[in-house]
Design a protein around this motif. Structure first.
Motif, PDB file in Angstrom:
ATOM      1  N   ALA A  61       0.840  -1.198   0.000  1.00 21.75           N
ATOM      2  CA  ALA A  61       0.000   0.000   0.000  1.00 21.75           C
ATOM      3  C   ALA A  61       0.877   1.251   0.000  1.00 21.75           C
ATOM      4  N   LYS A  62       1.947   1.202   0.789  1.00 20.88           N
ATOM      5  CA  LYS A  62       2.874   2.348   0.835  1.00 20.88           C
ATOM      6  C   LYS A  62       3.536   2.554  -0.531  1.00 20.88           C
ATOM      7  N   LEU A  75      12.295   6.220   6.340  1.00 16.11           N
ATOM      8  CA  LEU A  75      12.182   6.551   4.911  1.00 16.11           C
ATOM      9  C   LEU A  75      12.690   5.394   4.051  1.00 16.11           C
ATOM     10  N   PHE A  76      13.781   4.800   4.489  1.00 15.75           N
ATOM     11  CA  PHE A  76      14.344   3.668   3.758  1.00 15.75           C
ATOM     12  C   PHE A  76      13.354   2.490   3.752  1.00 15.75           C
ATOM     13  N   ALA A  77      12.784   2.196   4.916  1.00 15.40           N
ATOM     14  CA  ALA A  77      11.810   1.097   5.014  1.00 15.40           C
ATOM     15  C   ALA A  77      10.628   1.332   4.088  1.00 15.40           C
ATOM     16  N   GLN A 125       2.685  -0.815  11.221  1.00 19.71           N
ATOM     17  CA  GLN A 125       2.643   0.619  11.513  1.00 19.71           C
ATOM     18  C   GLN A 125       3.874   1.328  10.952  1.00 19.71           C
ATOM     19  N   THR A 126       5.000   0.640  10.967  1.00 21.20           N
ATOM     20  CA  THR A 126       6.216   1.218  10.391  1.00 21.20           C
ATOM     21  C   THR A 126       6.008   1.539   8.921  1.00 21.20           C
ATOM     22  N   TRP A 127       5.255   0.683   8.243  1.00 20.06           N
ATOM     23  CA  TRP A 127       4.969   0.949   6.836  1.00 20.06           C
ATOM     24  C   TRP A 127       3.721   1.827   6.657  1.00 20.06           C
TER      25      TRP A 127
END
Lengths: 452, 452
Positions: free
Chosen positions: A148-149, B372-374, A175-177
């Motif tokens: 999705a990101k 940002l990298f992730a 959540q990180t993504w």
């Protein structure tokens, strides 16, 4: 000795393989839950991206183009390696050659990204802004969060409550993504509220989470639902696994006698199997295909073939499937991704036609052989994938008894680095097996007779 | 566009590169802590495997053979991919070309396995049955746990207490591979008991854990100690990273203007840098080498060059190093692997000779760019590796300002899937930066004057 068989990015498949076009007996049609009439793609448009709906019911095209945008994102982790498990073979002292396709190398840690990228792409292309889904163990949810990101969509994930609590790192990862994660059953939907009212301590199931995710998608404009397994289009997208593996087995100079995948909804099993099965169908090969399901959720080995709903609340079309009943509540095994009551329509038809086999694996065996795999091949397997490992070990030991030099290929669908609490529990001796009585199974299954 | 540049297993290097042989100024000698005389390999035999001790002091052989048994185990995960970070470049809108060497694909999740396999092999070959080590963030401990299992050795790991508590999955992972894990400072050693007596709530440091691990190794027959960073032999083993990357950059048709690694003890920075640096030394290239250290533990940017101990208790030889003092207690940043007071002797000499540069990165910047990298490249970086990412982003943004098309290569030393609680804290706004005053630094450093 070569251990890993690698392909270049240019060898990422350009088409997915649609086995339905080749099946001697097509699956029975999906039925509209209201009219009980066979579904048309348009009936699915309110829920799924239109292209995905068309793929779901496509029974004629053997090959379906992978959009260049999706193939480009596949390059983040594909082609995945095919690995010869020499160290595992040595530990088992087996004459069998054991290979595994390593889908754990995806940044989300499992094969699920293969379909997540495709579905997110089709949703974006259609102009949607939001998508919803459910997740059990969290593998699908994490995959879709990243997908999705990548394509710029907002995502809400309903996560089965027991996994939400067992696997906090999975939630963190989503959540990180950038995804929103809700424990299911939740108060946010009618389906969730009903279950919480009937059974306030219910720890959730994939069936319930699916109901919630569909309900949310139907209640928002520019929002549709996505599913990580069970359905035909998901299996279709996963065939990149087997198509790559086919080329890689050729590099290794072998062809599998046995192909194995763990079995929850069927997506990774289908992905590794169908491309090889097409050579069985065409008549050239006699490979055995083994679905490894948990003893605590044995729809293929002990369920019945029947029309049933894909979800708890009955929002989905009626699917002709091997099922334990859509309100079956499986034991809380750590392999959360295998806790689903039914099998997809293609798999169910192939099972009826004896083109695949199924075995059930006890939880303790899955961890026993998962640990052996970690200690020999280095990769800590996801508890789900450990079921495929256990089935592969059983076949390798059988080959040893028989003195037969079998070639065994299994799909390592994901790693278990985010499931370490499960290994902690196993090492501490806190895990058990689960045995279902015939009565347990009959109780749910008998209710089904009334549906169609 | 090709995203990943891959090599075959046959291209895994057959030799490690020993930069000391090529250095214009050799590092000052290691000194015996008692006599203050230069060390000979024999002086190190009681602590380290003999072959490792010889490698540590080898100043003449430019290339050292990788044993076939080690190279064979490297095949489990090597060669690792070199990746062009197109998606990150796009997000930064930079003309720079950003590449990263993806060491996170190792089954233990980091580059540490490169040296762990070598050290475990040499210990086994020498007839040892047990080994000990320390671990900060847990990356080295997990790597050595698997390596010990591979070569059939028993392992005890002293894990810095703050990491033991912050990272329970790391502990589980070590135990999954069969290691014994002890939180440090512990009651099991004199060094641990002394610190616990002086400072009962002390949360541990790498220096203390090293003292405990050495003490245990010295007190057992058939047992030696292993170290995961700082020392020359560890950097030597890590040169497989840069040697592969050199071939892969050639596949990409480019050569790096800037090479970046995060910096704790120096092992991954050395590994990615030295093979490229040999072309600077030979005169053909002018690549810049940037060590990215945390602002909270800035030995290269703010420490002094001085003989100091490698550990808290003073068991190690005296090392000529940039240091903050061996009893420096760094803030509890999540990048536990970067919380070490000193730099290795080679790095320190290269720093003196201005052959490398160092930058300090604040914790919040490391997570900002790690995230940002992730969200662009898919891989959740280890908090340590996020420092290299932040430094690479800074250089890429500088290139954008200058309109310069730089080629930037950084080492992604590991993934952060077992550090998700760190990302949780960052997303919740619970993390802070740490600023050291000149007085904080002077306090420790001033004590050093008395040592030599």
């Amino acid at each position: 000795m070569t251990k890993k068989f690698l392909l270049n990015e240019s060898e990422i498949p350009e088409k997915w393989y649609n086995i339905v076009a080749d099946m001697p007996h097509k699956p029975l049609p999906l039925l509209h839950p209201g009219t009980k009439q066979p579904l048309h793609p348009e009936d699915l448009y309110p829920i799924f991206a239109e292209e995905v709906a068309r793929q779901e019911l496509n029974q004629t095209d053997q090959w379906i183009d992978i959009p260049e945008e999706v193939r480009d994102k596949y390059k983040i982790y594909r082609p995945s390696p095919l690995v010869r498990a020499y160290n595992l073979e040595k530990a088992l002292d087996t004459p069998a050659h054991i290979y595994f396709k390593n889908e754990s190398v995806s940044p989300v840690g499992s094969h699920k990204l293969n379909s997540a990228l495709a579905q997110a792409y089709y949703c974006k292309k259609e102009g949607l802004t939001h998508i919803t889904t459910e997740t059990g163990a969290g593998q699908w949810g994490t995959a879709l969060s990243f997908a999705a990101k990548v394509f710029g969509l907002e995502l809400a994930v309903y996560m089965v409550k027991v996994s939400y609590e067992q696997k906090p790192y999975r939630r963190s990862l989503m959540q990180t993504w950038g995804a929103q994660v809700i424990a299911s059953p939740s108060m946010s939907t009618k389906a969730g509220r009903k279950i919480l009212t009937d059974s306030p301590t219910y720890q959730g199931s994939l069936g319930t989470a699916i109901s919630e995710a569909i309900e949310l998608a139907m209640s928002m404009p520019n929002c549709k639902y996505t599913l990580g397994s069970v359905l035909n289009h998901v299996s279709l997208h996963q065939t990149v696994i087997g198509l790559e593996a086919e080329k890689q087995m050729a590099l290794a100079g072998e062809y599998p006698d046995i192909v194995i995948g763990c079995f929850g909804g069927g997506s990774n099993f289908s992905g590794i199997s169908y491309p090889f099965m097409r050579h069985n169908i065409a008549g050239g090969k006699k490979t055995r295909f083994i679905a490894a399901e948990p003893s605590s959720c044995p729809k293929l080995t002990r369920g019945i073939f029947q029309y049933d709903f894909g979800d708890e609340a009955g929002y989905t079309p009626l699917l002709p499937m091997f099922t334990l009943g859509h309100n079956f509540a499986p034991a809380h095994i750590h392999a959360g991704g295998l806790r689903y009551h039914g099998a997809g329509t293609i798999i169910s038809q192939l099972m009826k036609d004896r083109m695949i086999e199924a075995v059930d694996i006890q939880q303790l065996d899955s961890f026993k052989y998962g640990l052996l795999f970690a200690r020999t091949e280095g990769i800590v397997p996801a508890p789900e994938s450990a079921h495929a490992i256990a089935a592969a070990v059983n076949e390798a030991l059988k080959a040893k008894e028989e003195g037969a030099s079998k070639v065994i290929l299994f799909n390592l669908s994901g790693h278990g680095l985010i499931d370490m609490s499960a290994y902690d529990s196993y090492l501490a001796g806190d895990l058990t097996n689960y045995d279902l009585s015939d009565e347990d199974i009959a109780k749910n299954v008998n209710q089904l007779e009334k549906i169609v």
